[in-house]
Design a protein around this motif. Sequence first.
Motif: not given
Length: 381
Positions: A163-164, A214-215, A245-247, A268-269
């Motif tokens: 996911n952009f 999703k990422l 949420y994953r980033f 971290r991100f």
Amino acid sequence: MSKRIFLFLLSFLLLLPSLQAQMMPHTVRMGVVLPLKEKTSRGAKMVEFYQGLLMAVDSIKHLGCSVEVSTFHSGSSAASMDSLLAHRTSLGDCDVIFGPLDVAQLPALADYCDLRSIRLVTPFSSLATQVPGHPLHYLVNAPRHQVQNQAVWFAQTLFPEENFVVIESGEKNEEGTAFVERARMAMDGRGIYVKQISIDEIESEFETNLESDKLNVLLLNSSSLAALNALMDKLRPFATQHPEYRFSLFGYPAWQTYASQMQSDLFRFDTYIYSTFYRDPNDKRVMAFEQCFKNNFGRTMAATFPRYGLFGFDLGYYFLYGLWKYGSLFEANLTTIPVVPLQNAFEFQSQGEGNGYINDFVELVHYANYQATEILYRNQE
């Protein structure tokens, strides 16, 4: 251990394991045309770049190659270049010339090199318009659009189904705007919908634009430190409150300059930075070079990005070793020059018959969320 022995060992560390190819017996003649006497910050960078070139010369000599160096202060104007070329006849005997810095001087020097079949290596300009019609011209810095196209390819390859989300910073940042537009167009062409929100709307709009299965790949439309800090100020508390949420962040070469103060956030991100160079301060070869540089010149390299001494060494070593090994067949063997760079790698691509070459190398510096830094190349698809 003496400085000379140290450099001799360093030269072997820079080569791939096999040294079985037959070396060319001729002397390699190198010219340098840069504003080395200019008492400015850019003049200091040129001196450091030149010192890196000299260290490359010393290392190549310890492998058995003979190198002759002709060095000239270029000034900064077209007139000073015309005068130099009219009076410095030793340049005409060179196999390769490094320079110039100022774009105004490039046409005259390129024509001069063409007439004498001299390879011209331009380390600093990124004007691809100077390459057509100059078959032995090597442009080290690819134009920004070319670098960003490679970066977008990386993003698509790494995250084909993710996911952009574009984060609007509110800044007028030419580099960031150009990159986001290229990414959006490329994603549209593959049927990938790119979402968009403002930094100021993160608290209210973020959840509706994120996906928990999703990422979420965030593209900030600015390369500035201020914009990155503003994003982090909003992203940190949100990520703490919403661990579902994953980033990953996907960002710019300039972000390397912020790494010392932003390292914990970059890790971290799970941050990816596209770049044409990377210096690993913990690499033993890099540490050895930096100690050699200090021993030779009585000071450490300036803390610039890139390090100009390393840049000069990598570039000089690539061309000197390649010319020594392949001689007149240098162009036919650009992809087989067995050099392991310290900071800058080179993948020169021909721009067509009768035209020169542009360095096409781009890599990703990955500040992984498992607290490690890794480098990704295109052959790691």
